[in-house]
Design a protein around this motif. Structure first.
Motif, short mmCIF file in Angstrom:
data_model
loop_
_atom_site.label_atom_id
_atom_site.label_comp_id
_atom_site.label_asym_id
_atom_site.label_seq_id
_atom_site.Cartn_x
_atom_site.Cartn_y
_atom_site.Cartn_z
N UNK A 41 25.32 58.31 43.12
CA UNK A 41 26.69 57.83 42.98
C UNK A 41 27.39 58.47 41.78
N UNK A 42 28.68 58.78 41.99
CA UNK A 42 29.49 59.28 40.90
C UNK A 42 29.94 58.14 39.99
N UNK A 43 30.55 58.51 38.84
CA UNK A 43 30.97 57.51 37.85
C UNK A 43 32.49 57.41 37.81
N UNK A 44 32.98 56.15 37.82
CA UNK A 44 34.42 55.90 37.78
C UNK A 44 34.65 54.65 36.95
N UNK A 45 35.42 54.77 35.88
CA UNK A 45 35.74 53.61 35.06
C UNK A 45 37.25 53.54 34.85
N UNK A 46 37.72 52.35 34.49
CA UNK A 46 39.14 52.22 34.14
C UNK A 46 39.24 51.48 32.82
N UNK A 47 40.28 51.82 32.08
CA UNK A 47 40.58 51.12 30.84
C UNK A 47 41.89 50.35 30.95
N UNK A 66 30.20 55.44 44.61
CA UNK A 66 30.54 55.41 43.19
C UNK A 66 29.85 54.26 42.47
N UNK A 67 29.64 54.48 41.16
CA UNK A 67 29.36 53.37 40.25
C UNK A 67 30.66 53.11 39.51
N UNK A 68 31.20 51.90 39.65
CA UNK A 68 32.50 51.58 39.09
C UNK A 68 32.37 50.43 38.09
N UNK A 69 33.16 50.50 37.02
CA UNK A 69 33.19 49.40 36.07
C UNK A 69 34.27 49.60 35.03
N UNK A 70 34.45 48.59 34.19
CA UNK A 70 35.37 48.66 33.06
C UNK A 70 34.68 49.41 31.92
N UNK A 111 55.32 44.80 45.33
CA UNK A 111 56.62 45.36 45.67
C UNK A 111 57.57 44.20 45.91
N UNK A 112 58.76 44.31 45.36
CA UNK A 112 59.73 43.24 45.58
C UNK A 112 60.11 43.12 47.04
N UNK A 113 59.93 44.21 47.81
CA UNK A 113 60.27 44.20 49.23
C UNK A 113 59.10 43.78 50.10
N UNK A 114 57.93 43.57 49.50
CA UNK A 114 56.74 43.27 50.29
C UNK A 114 56.18 44.54 50.91
N UNK A 115 55.27 44.38 51.89
CA UNK A 115 54.69 45.54 52.54
C UNK A 115 53.26 45.29 53.00
N UNK A 116 52.72 46.27 53.71
CA UNK A 116 51.39 46.13 54.29
C UNK A 116 50.56 47.36 53.96
N UNK A 117 49.54 47.19 53.13
CA UNK A 117 48.58 48.27 52.89
C UNK A 117 47.77 48.49 54.17
N UNK A 118 47.45 49.75 54.49
CA UNK A 118 46.66 50.01 55.68
C UNK A 118 45.18 49.74 55.45
N UNK A 119 44.65 50.22 54.32
CA UNK A 119 43.20 50.17 54.13
C UNK A 119 42.84 49.84 52.69
N UNK A 120 41.90 48.92 52.53
CA UNK A 120 41.19 48.73 51.27
C UNK A 120 39.71 48.76 51.63
N UNK A 121 39.00 49.81 51.20
CA UNK A 121 37.61 50.00 51.62
C UNK A 121 36.75 50.38 50.43
N UNK A 122 35.68 49.62 50.24
CA UNK A 122 34.65 49.91 49.25
C UNK A 122 33.35 50.11 50.01
N UNK A 123 32.74 51.29 49.92
CA UNK A 123 31.55 51.56 50.71
C UNK A 123 30.53 52.34 49.88
N UNK A 124 29.27 51.90 49.98
CA UNK A 124 28.16 52.54 49.27
C UNK A 124 28.47 52.67 47.79
N UNK A 125 28.92 51.56 47.19
CA UNK A 125 29.30 51.56 45.78
C UNK A 125 28.50 50.52 45.00
N UNK A 126 28.35 50.80 43.71
CA UNK A 126 27.84 49.82 42.76
C UNK A 126 29.06 49.37 41.96
N UNK A 127 29.55 48.18 42.27
CA UNK A 127 30.78 47.67 41.66
C UNK A 127 30.44 46.66 40.58
#
Length: 748
Positions: free
Chosen positions: A475-481, A500-504, A519-535
């Motif tokens: 798994x690759x590494x992905x973090x957010x601050x 991915x390995x994901x974390x703060x 969004x102030x207008x609302x809306x519909x996301x098509x996809x939210x997908x987490x697969x083969x990850x260490x979250x």
């Protein structure tokens, strides 16, 4: 197709397959009411009827071709090719009649009333297991829990010697095997099966060098006038053979084949037999043994009761380009099928019937498929022009291809399917392979994270963000601050993390959420997908939420997918939900499959969905619905017992093979939805809960029984720690159940 019958030497009637005795005791304790006991009996009815059918097959048999024994299972092949599987299992519970036959082959039953075996009768008529008029009784249970029997004219109540109905349910443990013992004496060349009801022994010679087996001849074979059908034949050690045909029919036995021809319809010829048997009586080359093989035939314009059926299961190990399926037919000679990717449109029944590929192969190997792609096989069983009334389906996913780099595969035009979304250069254009200099993501796009680089995220509002670990072997590494990743759902984008390995990386995200559609207008996301990850979601308040919406500005997600992930929600009680869209939101299709979701704190409040402010009529009126929810093979550790807190409704609900571990003090609903909004379809089965407080309180109840739907069953509970003998480590997130519970929870 080979003929198959299954013998369960000991029926685990209310158990979990061939589970341990302790499992059965746990299940018995949970089945405290009549409905539960009847439901458990019905779930095991197929095993009982297969055992009765196998007794009939043994009484009709003359010789056995082979016997093998492996892993406590005997596989017996009769000389006509019929295969019997004799499984020595565990005892169960339930007042199960013991079946046997007399010396002349007539069915008998012991009702356990102390009077021994008596004949199975209907209005004084006895039924034989052999001969032209052979009948195989079929057991069932009526709504009040009494045994019923079908002798071919519809089910009738089983009556004891006093004429009273026989109760099927029992709260006491009893020994339920129809078979007392199975002995294969290889030196003497004999197989002996002892029936428990009266100790009667069925003994058959085992002759390895004698076989005459027909293929594709199961059930009723439907012919047009003058039609010829050819059935493959496997044979060895056959000396002479006599073929017997009914009036007007003809048949020819040749090397490797058996041809049967229906009569030709003319004005001057008498009416031929329309529904009867074509028989081959084969004699061994030694002259000592015979074997009888039959093909049941009928003319297409004859009035018959025919019900073609098929069951389909995965067969073999998927490769990157192939999938195998095992097709078992009953009263069918062939089937038609269409294979589709899961993301493609589901074919209508008529499309499969008219345009499907026809086959009679029991093992179906489908090749030249796309790697890492989910497929569904849609199939209709056929017998001539008669088709099964419904589609049968089975799904499987091709394996990962042998890529050295996902980025290189993407650049070469390969498709990666993640959460039902096709990620390819043709769809999303140029991608970015991050480096140490470009590791901070600042714009929409597809990003690949190679080894040695830790991707980070800057602020801003995204439409589509897809981040993939480049090395298929790690798994690759992905973090957010930042405090969150914000998306504009108006543009119908995608948020995907894969491999991915994901974390703060800092405490900056404390109390925040990861995915924020706004969004102030609302809306519909098509996809939210987490697969083969260490979250690692430690420190987050939740995965996603929306602020209060209005009817004119709703926000939702079409497809949510969490698959093959290890998800740590943290050692505190901070993390509370994955998705909190409590007013004017919606979820289309949601899949949670093969995930381990855990906390080191037994008081953790994690839930998957929190889609309503409460349960009042006004609150349900603006609550979020879920189109389809599949929660399958997940391991749920120390999180909120009410996994799906409150939703308006669910169209299709599947909850299967999950393992739940935590502390509860009362009946706790797995899911709560509005009264009267019962799911239209789905399945709830084979889920196991363990209550660490030791009370054994039922773990799941969908508000109350009136809100359940056909095919749903309460969770089973065990007082034995399912991780005993396995591994349970909240520090590393490794949870491996003991051998007796290996069928529950995520596979690792």
């Amino acid at each position: 197709m080979k003929k198959t019958a299954t013998i369960l030497c000991v029926l685990a009637f209310l158990g979990l397959g061939v589970s341990s005795c302790s499992d059965l005791e746990d299940l018995e304790n949970d089945l405290s009411d009549l409905d539960g006991r009847i439901e458990a009996l019905e779930a095991r009815m197929k095993s009982l009827n297969e055992s009765v059918e196998a007794i009939g097959a043994l009484t009709r048999a003359t010789t056995v071709n082979s016997v093998t024994f492996e892993d406590n299972v005997y596989t017996v092949v009769l000389s006509d090719g019929t295969e019997l599987t004799l499984t020595v299992g565990e005892a169960g519970v339930g007042n199960v009649p013991l079946i046997t036959v007399d010396d002349d082959g007539f069915w008998m039953v012991d009702y356990r009333d102390g009077k021994g075996a008596v004949y199975l009768t209907d209005n004084g008529r006895k039924f034989c297991s052999t001969g032209k008029d052979a009948v195989t009784p079929v057991f069932s249970v009526d709504p009040e829990g009494y045994w019923m029997m079908d002798y071919g004219d519809g089910p009738v109540h089983v009556l004891d010697s006093k004429g009273g109905k026989v109760l099927a349910t029992s709260s006491e443990e009893t020994l339920d095997p129809l078979f007392e013992e199975v002995v294969y004496d290889k030196a003497a060349g004999t197989l002996t099966v002892t029936l428990r009801a009266d100790g009667r022994k069925i003994s058959l010679p085992v002759v390895p060098d004698f076989l005459l087996a027909l293929s594709n001849a199961d059930g009723l074979q439907l012919f047009d006038y003058g039609q010829t059908k050819v059935f493959p034949v496997r044979s060895k050690g056959v000396g002479d053979a006599i073929v017997q045909t009914p009036l007007g029919w003809s048949a020819v036995l040749e090397e490797g084949s058996f041809s049967v021809t229906a009569p030709i319809q003319t004005r001057s010829t008498p009416v031929a037999d329309s529904d009867t048997d074509v028989v081959i009586v084969a004699q061994s080359a030694s002259g000592r043994y015979i074997s009888v093989s039959k093909v049941r035939v009928s003319l297409s314009d004859a009035e018959i009761d025919l019900d073609p059926r098929a069951t389909v299961t995965s067969d073999g190990v998927p490769t990157a380009t192939t999938l195998g399926f095992l097709v078992t037919l009953e009263e069918a000679t062939s089937y038609k099928y269409i294979l589709r990717k899961n993301r493609e449109a589901v074919p209508a029944y008529d499309e499969v019937k008219e345009s499907g590929i026809e086959s009679s192969e029991s093992r179906l190997l489908l090749e030249e498929l796309d790697p890492r792609t989910g497929y569904t096989l849609y199939l209709i069983a056929c017998n001539g022009d008669i088709h099964a009334p419904e589609l049968v389906t089975a799904s499987a996913t091709t394996a990962n291809p042998d890529y050295a780099s996902y980025y290189a595969a993407y650049e070469s035009g390969a498709e990666l399917e993640i959460g039902g979304l096709v990620v390819s250069k043709a769809v999303f254009g140029e991608a970015t392979l991050l480096t140490e200099e470009t590791k901070t993501i600042t714009a929409d796009g597809v990003y690949f994270v190679p080894d040695g680089v830790t991707a980070t995220y800057a602020s801003g509002t995204r439409n589509t963000l897809i981040v993939i670990g480049d090395n298929p072997s790690g798994r690759g590494e992905f973090t957010i601050t930042t405090t969150r990743i914000t998306f504009n759902p108006t543009n119908r984008g995608h948020f995907v993390l894969f491999n991915l390995h994901f974390g703060l990386s800092t405490a900056n995200g404390e109390g925040q959420i990861l995915f924020y559609p706004n969004s102030t207008a609302g809306g519909m996301m098509q996809t939210v997908a987490m697969e083969d990850c260490d979250l690692d979601l430690t420190g987050f308040q939740g995965f996603s939420f929306t602020a209060s919406r209005t009817a004119d500005t709703p926000i939702g997600i079409e497809n949510v997918s969490f698959v093959d992930c290890d998800i740590n929600v943290g050692p505190s009680t901070r993390f509370g939900y994955f998705f909190q869209y409590r007013e004017h939101g919606s979820i289309g299709n949601a899949v949670f499959r093969n995930n381990v979701i855990w906390s080191g704190n037994a008081a953790n409040a994690t839930r998957i969905f929190n889609l309503s402010m409460g349960q009042s009529e006004a609150q349900y009126a603006v609550a979020a619905p879920v189109g389809s929810l599949e929660f399958e093979r997940n391991t749920w550790i120390n999180c909120k017992p009410s996994v799906i807190n409150i939703v308006k409704n669910v169209g299709r609900l599947v909850i299967r093979n999950n393992l739940f571990y935590g502390t509860i003090t009362q009946h706790t609903p797995f899911i709560t939805y509005e009264a009267g909004c019962v799911p239209s379809s789905g399945e709830i089965a084979d889920n196991l809960g363990y209550n660490t407080n030791g009370t054994g309180t039922p773990y799941w109840k969908a508000v109350n029984n009136s809100f359940l739907f056909p095919g749903s069953r309460e969770f089973s509970m065990t007082k034995e720690n399912p991780f005993g003998g396995g591994r349970f480590d909240t520090a590393t997130g490794v949870f491996v159940p003991g051998a007796a519970y290996a069928s529950y929870g995520a596979r690792r």
